[in-house]
Design an enzyme around this catalytic site. Structure first.
Site, PDB file in Angstrom:
ATOM      1  N   ASP A  10       0.822  -1.207   0.000  1.00  0.00           N
ATOM      2  CA  ASP A  10       0.000   0.000   0.000  1.00  0.00           C
ATOM      3  C   ASP A  10       0.859   1.261   0.000  1.00  0.00           C
ATOM      4  OD1 ASP A  10      -2.274  -1.476  -0.077  1.00  0.00           O
ATOM      5  OD2 ASP A  10      -2.855  -1.156   2.009  1.00  0.00           O
ATOM      6  N   ASN A  21      -5.020   9.398   0.213  1.00  0.00           N
ATOM      7  CA  ASN A  21      -5.543   8.760   1.422  1.00  0.00           C
ATOM      8  C   ASN A  21      -5.973   9.787   2.463  1.00  0.00           C
ATOM      9  OD1 ASN A  21      -5.680   6.018   1.090  1.00  0.00           O
ATOM     10  ND2 ASN A  21      -4.140   5.528   2.619  1.00  0.00           N
TER      11      ASN A  21
END
Length: 299
Positions: free
Chosen positions: A73, A144
Site C-alpha cells: 500500500d 488517502n
C-alpha cells in the site's frame, strides 16, 4: 496496450517478482516497460529481464496505458503521487503485508493479466485532496489522508475547524486526520473514523486523541471546504500526506483543504468488489466466533 511496471526495489526477492510479472505479460503478448530503478540489480537479471525495456519512472507513467505498482500500500501511494499528474490508471500488486489498496497478489494478478488482454476490467476514479498552508500558492496532494499533528512533541495542539466559513469547534488533541473514502480504511479507521465507500463523495475529519468526550469523527460533503486553524505550544506543527511526504510549519498554522480537481484512477478486476475486499482484508462483518468454531471442528 503498454503496461508500465514501477517496483519497490527495497522489497525482498523483487528481481524474481518482476521476472514473474514480465513472464505473465509476455505470455499474453502485452507490451511493457520497467522503471530503470531495477537496473540496480542488472547483475541478477535473467535473459527475459536483460531483454526488457527500461525508462525513468516519469516516462514509464507518461507513455504507459496502465501502471502496475509492485510492493504494498505504501508503494502504491507513492506511485499514485507520481501518476496523479498524468491521469494514468494504476493498480497495485502486493508483496508486503495487508495490501488493502494494492489489492492483487501474484496469484490473482496472473488471472487479471488475461482480463487486461480482453479489456475486461474496471477503472475507478478515486477522490483526492488538495491543501494549501498559510495561503501559499503551493498545493499539497493526498489520495488517502492529510494528517495535521503535534509531531514529536509531548504537548497537545489546539485545532479550530471551519466548514465553508461556518465555525464548527475548537478543541485540544494530538492532531486531526482529514481523509478521503479511499483513506477511510487507513489511519482514520484506527482512530475510530468510519469506513466510507469509495463511491461516496465525502471527506471525513477524525480527531486524534481529543481531550474531550464530545468530539467525534465528522463526515462532510466533498463539495465543502475545510479550514483548520492550528496552534502549538511548541514552534512546529507537522503535516503528513499519505504517510509519505512530511513537512513542518511554524505555529500558528492555517490549512485550507478541499477536493482535488484531479482524481486518481485505480484499476480493478471486474470479478471483485469493494465489500469483498473489506471482508477478505479487514474481516469486516465476519463473526470470528463462527470462524474459530469451524477451525476447531476441523482440527
Amino acid at each position: 496496450m503498454k503496461i508500465g511496471i514501477i517496483p519497490n526495489i527495497d522489497k525482498e526477492n523483487i528481481v524474481n517478482v518482476i521476472e514473474r510479472i514480465v513472464t505473465l505479460l509476455k505470455a499474453e503478448n502485452l507490451d511493457y516497460v520497467i522503471c530503470d530503478s531495477m537496473l540496480k540489480f542488472r547483475g541478477q537479471f535473467s535473459q527475459i529481464l536483460k531483454d526488457s525495456q527500461y525508462e525513468k519512472s516519469k516516462n514509464v507513467i507518461k507513455y504507459s496505458d496502465m501502471v502496475v505498482s509492485v510492493g504494498g500500500d505504501g508503494t502504491m501511494l507513492h506511485t499514485a503521487y507520481e501518476v496523479w499528474n498524468y491521469s494514468t490508471p494504476m493498480l497495485g500488486v502486493n508483496i508486503g503485508k495487508l495490501g488493502f489498496l494494492a489489492e492483487f497478489d501474484l496469484e490473482s494478478f496472473s488471472q487479471f493479466v488475461k482480463e487486461v488482454k480482453s479489456n475486461n476490467y474496471v477503472i475507478d476514479e478515486r477522490m483526492a485532496l488538495a491543501a494549501v498552508c498559510n495561503g501559499s500558492k503551493e498545493e499539497l496532494f493526498a489520495i488517502n489522508d492529510i494528517v495535521i499533528d503535534k509531531g514529536q512533541w509531548s504537548k497537545m495542539i489546539e485545532i479550530t475547524i471551519k466548514v465553508d466559513e461556518n465555525y464548527v469547534a475548537t478543541f485540544s488533541a494530538d492532531g486531526i486526520i482529514v481523509a478521503t473514502p479511499t483513506g477511510s480504511t487507513g489511519y482514520s479507521l484506527s482512530t475510530g473514523g468510519p469506513i466510507v465507500s469509495p463511491k461516496a463523495d465525502a471527506i471525513t475529519l477524525s480527531p486524534i486523541a481529543p481531550h474531550t468526550l464530545t468530539i467525534r469523527p465528522l463526515v462532510l460533503s466533498s463539495r465543502q471546504n475545510v479550514l483548520l486553524f492550528v496552534k502549538s505550544p511548541i514552534d512546529k506543527i507537522r503535516i503528513s500526506l499519505d504517510g509519505q511526504r512530511v513537512s513542518y510549519f511554524d505555529s500558528p498554522l492555517t490549512v485550507s483543504i478541499k477536493r482535488s480537481e484531479k482524481p486518481v484512477r485505480l484499476v480493478h478486476s471486474a470479478k471483485t468488489d469493494y465489500f469483498q475486499i473489506l471482508r477478505n482484508k479487514l474481516y469486516w462483518g465476519l463473526d470470528l466466533r463462527t470462524i474459530n468454531n469451524k477451525k476447531s471442528s476441523v482440527t
